[in-house]
Design an enzyme around this catalytic site. Structure first.
Site, PDB file in Angstrom:
ATOM      1  N   GLU A 183     -56.088  31.495 -27.764  1.00 45.04           N
ATOM      2  CA  GLU A 183     -55.826  30.359 -26.881  1.00 45.04           C
ATOM      3  C   GLU A 183     -54.320  30.159 -26.796  1.00 45.04           C
ATOM      4  O   GLU A 183     -53.631  30.087 -27.806  1.00 45.04           O
ATOM      5  CB  GLU A 183     -56.534  29.109 -27.435  1.00 45.04           C
ATOM      6  N   ARG A 184     -53.850  30.100 -25.585  1.00 45.82           N
ATOM      7  CA  ARG A 184     -52.401  29.954 -25.331  1.00 45.82           C
ATOM      8  C   ARG A 184     -51.602  31.092 -25.965  1.00 45.82           C
ATOM      9  O   ARG A 184     -50.473  30.899 -26.410  1.00 45.82           O
ATOM     10  CB  ARG A 184     -51.879  28.600 -25.817  1.00 45.82           C
ATOM     11  N   ASN A 226     -59.525  24.807 -32.060  1.00 45.88           N
ATOM     12  CA  ASN A 226     -60.813  24.665 -31.384  1.00 45.88           C
ATOM     13  C   ASN A 226     -61.744  25.618 -32.119  1.00 45.88           C
ATOM     14  O   ASN A 226     -61.816  26.802 -31.812  1.00 45.88           O
ATOM     15  CB  ASN A 226     -60.691  25.001 -29.895  1.00 45.88           C
ATOM     16  N   GLU A 307     -60.462  16.913 -26.857  1.00 44.13           N
ATOM     17  CA  GLU A 307     -60.775  18.013 -25.947  1.00 44.13           C
ATOM     18  C   GLU A 307     -62.084  18.702 -26.300  1.00 44.13           C
ATOM     19  O   GLU A 307     -62.173  19.926 -26.351  1.00 44.13           O
ATOM     20  CB  GLU A 307     -59.614  19.016 -25.928  1.00 44.13           C
ATOM     21  N   ASP A 381     -47.752  16.801 -24.922  1.00 42.49           N
ATOM     22  CA  ASP A 381     -48.326  18.107 -25.274  1.00 42.49           C
ATOM     23  C   ASP A 381     -47.351  19.253 -25.025  1.00 42.49           C
ATOM     24  O   ASP A 381     -47.552  20.034 -24.100  1.00 42.49           O
ATOM     25  CB  ASP A 381     -49.624  18.325 -24.477  1.00 42.49           C
ATOM     26  N   GLU A 409     -46.705  27.949 -24.128  1.00 41.85           N
ATOM     27  CA  GLU A 409     -47.692  27.512 -23.143  1.00 41.85           C
ATOM     28  C   GLU A 409     -47.052  26.911 -21.906  1.00 41.85           C
ATOM     29  O   GLU A 409     -47.438  27.228 -20.777  1.00 41.85           O
ATOM     30  CB  GLU A 409     -48.632  26.493 -23.809  1.00 41.85           C
ATOM     31  N   HIS A 537     -45.677  17.742 -17.290  1.00 36.45           N
ATOM     32  CA  HIS A 537     -47.060  18.116 -16.948  1.00 36.45           C
ATOM     33  C   HIS A 537     -47.263  18.319 -15.447  1.00 36.45           C
ATOM     34  O   HIS A 537     -48.270  17.887 -14.876  1.00 36.45           O
ATOM     35  CB  HIS A 537     -48.044  17.066 -17.467  1.00 36.45           C
TER      36      HIS A 537
END
Lengths: 716, 716
Positions: A183-184, A226, A307, A381, A409, A537
């Site tokens: 992830e990322r 996650n 999330e 983030d 990211e 963002h």
């Protein structure tokens, strides 16, 4: 004989410089141990290097000997280092403080008394160099310190180094899934080949441990936050244990991510309520089991209530309740819980940046002794620029640790060159004013401000299967810098960059100087072409590659760009003052005063905290619209300057490496233009004003940029 | 000076042997160009290598010069090869036949006359070595031939090589998805980093092209046969074109996989019926578009009507209709359609192995001129051992090409050492009797039997992101052998193995001899411990890792083990004679006669064609059950012998490579035991007989093996 030797060396160097043509550029990272070119320097280092004594015989001492052998063969090709470390009359002595000759110990008494655990001292005395520490791992760090001194051409005879790590746990977080996607991750796939574990220990695992130990990293969480509960089952624990065994001599502890509802998923419990006795018992038994596989297991890293991850909220419990249930299970074994503060509501809030503070601040002091709360550098983030997270300085009774993202990211992913240390320094040196002026974030982290019982810092790893580990050759420098700043969050980032460049590429100042210059300016350049003036963002949805200021709608409003920039004909920006969300209130009064007034806040944070009219005159003399456009343009020009600087270095380093960078810089320039053009065209709809002089017009219309289709973007 | 030189070389060699400790073991494949150790040999090669003339100045000639530079720097460290190829008084002359000095041309007239396109001649004449060909690519092949001669220590002064490729198109099929997963890939992920293309050309793409060109591979299909139509859109065509540009100087053409319903998926056509004029027009326009991106585009590889892929069946059309629609579009540009014969019904058939023959045989002669039908080596699916596919020899009017699987889906995946060339040779040398004795499969493929207008051979690539390209170090040898057999399907596989070992590791016979011995026996050993006596498809479901003779039920019966082995108390095996499915009928009478009688068929194919009672006495004197158990045991003992042979080689090669192999062989032995134990316990339920003497009992009961849980197995 002198002529002969000279010839021999010239010859030998020629050989060594020939070979890299076919070698894998980048795999060796900053541990190149390249031949020492200058004959005088080489001879003077050789005098020492040819007579080394390593006192101990532990696994870590074996690692030290192996590293010296590797380094020696690199520095002095042709010399025999097969019995390195066995000299009876050493010029370099490597051993514990307790083994130092009395005369040396008393001469250096003050220095030695100030050595903390795993710290080391390097000093020259009576023509000898001493590397000493109270621990085996400290000796390994000291050895790497010695090798760095040689790689960066410090004279050994005047060495005077005392290095104590300021933070106890210095760790990488791998967001690596069990199927090897990351992830990322922008450097390929996970280097953990779970399928071949536990029987096959890849050489890369060893080299990973070497590289981390060389910069003082002493912990790694090997699975994604996650989390997949499978990693807590015997099949995977056996594999994790094999990695832990490989890392142990390098002083690196393994952590695992714990899925909060693992008791339900793995063993069919009906609840994962942290206050349920059966659940607590389950975690205790699980911890006991894990420690049977990994006796020095580090502990759990947990992402809960965020999330889609399950957490204590599901049972009406607090984050402290959740963390403490796991902490209680680990406590008898000495394990830690790192509990992430990146918690946010399942419902879109009025201001997402406020949530962690609101949730955690009231829990200060309610966590068990072996819990550390892991806080991202900023309240949103990992944006290219954020103000520091308001929890820093606000939790005197609860150890907080920093979470930086080394993987980029939001900062150009695999192909942009940006020296992240500049961004990290900005946060580390930010003043929380928690105990008056000088209460820097770094002093929160190192425990000095609040007397934390545990200190830690984590970086989300940027490591993958790419042949150079990190995808972008310069991203190796981010890994390196993270390690150095984890050891000492107040370290000088220019010095770190110089050390890294010298060790990785060359000591030649005609290469190092211009490249350090680029590195020091690269973050500001990227912020200019991506998110100037406190914008945040505004990238594409989900994969975050490229601009997406138009992103709106969808599952959650706070995953869109329009939620954050709020552009309209009236202006742009998120009002976080009293008249808005009042997120500003979460900071100390001194900080609030710096930021509350749109007329004197640093322009770097302007639109983070304020909503501003397009035609407002700024301190620069430009209107907001003009300033925005000019900054985007400045960013593009900065990227072009980086490219030109690099192109002028042709011939100074390995050809394949040069070419790799050349192509990435071409991508960076074109993506900088993409960002500028897409964002300015989009915002121009609201400002309804022309581009100021000097700002290049976009090559396409807005529709083109909005319609640009992307497939299989890495990292998700 | 002689002593000095000797010392210098000893020194230099020491340097070169020291360095690999830190190098990436395996990345350089068989193009190691290691220093020539023996001083006399070195001097004699240097005489030639120091004076080379390369006549041309094309991109391919530049590649030749670069390769010579790389090789020279490797063979003769310290020598300057910066202007290699420019000698005015050459000892090695590299140029086209048309440029040969008259005297040389006439002296070698016969040889030169027999040179086919891209063939090359290597010969010594009057103290010089000549490398010549009619084409630029032939010169590159000749250069690699010369370098191989040096790497394997052939004396140059007696060189007499004439090499004409026997098959026109020698290609790799990558089953690589656009998200970089690789179907049936066991060496990590796809080396194609689509996201960074077209701007970033990774050095690995160049090294891929070099490696392939060095063994004569001249085509590559870069995407999975389970195709994503996206690859035919401009975004991806631009990326594919960048790869084609990188490969072009190495003589490698790019093919793409075409999804049969792409006209519907990409442009919303209502049908993909190959006889619909709009569909045909769509493919023509698409072909025109592709050739604008890639002027020498190779063509399409198509999997249709198979395992969920759309195809002409969906419209009631034949495979010829489907292939011809695409062929018509490519024809004006000189492109080929490779149409896979791996077509099988959506409904479970009585015998899946019969289907391709039944479908394609009636279409012989109905395909357009630029279609080649691609047939797997056996009628099922890349099993450890299958009889040759009955289509070979049965399609005189339609060019057939071979599809081998280099990746080891069914042969131990990433961790088993098995020299696939042995299996391929068995198929290539099988006699179809299509035109009487001697009608070998190799003669079908090379076109000599039927006078095919096109000849081709494909291997499903075993290449991935693993640092050594192929995961298993010895799997590099399968890639190498495939190239050599594609060039000449009648080549001697022992010689190929020896060449590969010498080039990759060392010329030391104390290493080469035992390792060749292992390689030559490895396939038989693997068949013994996995699928002895003609057993097939008894592996675990879906991912195919490990034994699964109990696999039954599910979506399709012909994806289960029980469909194929049909074990019961009465016996085991699939009756494919007249009394059964009569698949045997698809072979020539002479072949049928070899196989129809269970009493004299080779035991290797027994259970493929026959159903046999457990207590039937075989030619070995054992009952079927005894023979099966003894072969499983023999396989395990073979794996142990391989491991022991390897362990005795400690110290002879790079330490990391040795260790890598050591751990993989430990895995292979334990998985061989797993196969034996699981299969014998399972079949013993039916045979109801004890293990014969000498067969070790299983460590666990059948339930254990059946319940063994596997997660995230690579390759799916």
């Amino acid at each position: 004989m002198s002529y002969y030797r000279k010839f021999l060396w010239a010859f030998c160097l020629f050989v060594c410089f020939q070979l890299p043509v076919q070698a894998d550029p980048g795999y060796k990272l900053w541990l190149q141990y390249a031949p020492i070119e200058d004959a005088r320097e080489r001879d003077s280092y050789r005098v020492f290097f040819s007579q080394i004594q390593v006192m101990g015989h532990s696994d870590t001492d074996a690692v030290i000997r192996k590293e010296l052998q590797l380094a020696g063969s690199g520095f002095f090709p042709g010399d025999d280092f097969s019995s390195v470390g066995e000299s009876a009359d050493p010029k370099i002595w490597i051993g514990k403080v307790s083994l130092l000759p009395n005369s040396v110990a008393s001469a250096q008494a003050d220095k030695l008394a100030s050595l903390s655990e795993d710290g080391y001292a390097l000093f020259a005395l009576e023509g000898r160099v001493f590397v000493t520490s109270n621990t085996e791992i400290g000796l390994l760090y000291g050895t790497f310190g010695l090798l760095k001194a040689i790689q960066t051409r410090q004279p050994l005879t005047s060495l005077e180094v005392l290095e104590n790590p300021k933070i106890q746990t210095r760790m990488l977080n791998h967001w690596d899934n069990l199927n090897r996607t990351v992830e990322r991750g922008y450097a390929g796939f996970s280097i953990w080949n779970w399928h071949r574990l536990p029987k096959h220990i890849d050489q890369q695992y060893i080299d990973y441990a070497r590289a981390n130990a060389s910069i003082g990293i002493n912990a790694t969480s090997i699975t994604n936050v996650n989390a997949n509960a499978l990693v807590l089952t015997p099949v995977y624990l056996e594999k994790a244990a094999a990695l832990a065994d490989a890392f142990r001599p390098y002083g690196i502890k393994v952590f695992l991510t714990a899925r909060f509802n693992a008791p339900m998923q793995l063993d069919g419990l009906e609840t994962a309520d942290p206050l349920d006795p059966a659940v607590r018992e389950w975690w205790k038994k699980k911890a006991d089991e894990i420690y049977r596989y990994i006796p020095d297991f580090g502990g759990f890293l947990v992402k809960a209530d965020s999330e889609g991850q399950p957490g204590p909220h599901n049972y009406g419990r607090t984050q402290a309740d959740g963390a403490n249930a796991l902490a209680e299970a680990l406590e008898p074994h000495g394990g830690l819980v790192m509990w992430r503060a990146f918690v946010y509501s399942e419902n879109t809030p009025t201001d997402r940046t406020k949530q962690a503070f609101d949730e955690f601040k009231p829990l200060d002091g309610k966590f068990n002794d072996n819990v550390i709360v892991q806080v991202k550098n900023g309240p949103l983030d990992f944006q290219p620029r954020e103000p520091f997270h308001p929890l820093f300085g606000a939790m005197p009774e609860t150890p907080l640790m920093m979470e930086f993202q080394i993987t980029k990211e939001y900062l150009g992913q695999d192909t942009h060159w940006v020296n992240l240390a500049s961004m990290w320094e900005e946060v580390l040196q930010a003043d929380t004013y928690a105990k008056g002026a000088g209460s820097t974030v770094s002093n929160v982290l190192d425990g000095s401000l609040h007397g934390y019982r545990h200190t830690a810092i984590a970086g989300v790893a940027n490591i993958g299967t790419d042949r150079n580990w990190t995808g972008h050759p310069m991203a190796q420098g981010d890994w390196y810098s993270f390690g150095r700043l984890a050891w000492n969050p107040d370290a000088d980032i220019r010095e770190i960059a110089e050390d890294w460049l010298k060790m990785t590429f060359t000591n030649d100042p005609s290469f190092v100087d211009p490249v350090v210059d680029v590195m020091m300016k690269s973050h500001e350049i990227l912020v200019d072409y991506m998110t100037p003036l406190g914008l945040h963002h505004i990238m594409a949805r989900s994969h975050h590659w490229g601009p997406g200021p138009w992103v709106t709608g969808g599952r959650r409003d706070d995953w869109t760009a329009t939620y954050y920039h709020r552009a309209s004909e009236d202006g742009i920006g998120f009002d976080r003052t009293e008249s808005g969300s009042n997120a500003l209130e979460q900071y100390a009064p001194e900080v609030r005063n710096q930021w509350r007034n749109p007329d004197n806040i640093s322009l770097d944070y302007l639109l983070w905290f304020h909503r501003v009219a397009w035609d407002k005159k700024l301190s620069t003399g430009n209107t907001l619209w003009e300033e925005m456009a000019l900054r985007y343009q400045r960013g593009v020009e900065g990227a072009r300057w980086m490219e030109q600087t690099w192109l002028a270095l042709d011939g100074r380093i390995d050809e394949a490496m040069f070419e790799h960078m050349r192509s990435f810089l071409a991508i960076q320039v074109s993506e900088a233009e993409w960002w500028r053009d897409a964002c300015l065209l989009y915002f121009q709809q609201f400002s309804q004003q022309p581009l100021p002089a000097g700002v290049e017009a976009a090559a396409h219309d807005l529709e083109y940029y909005q319609g640009f289709r992307r497939f299989f973007v890495p990292g998700i």
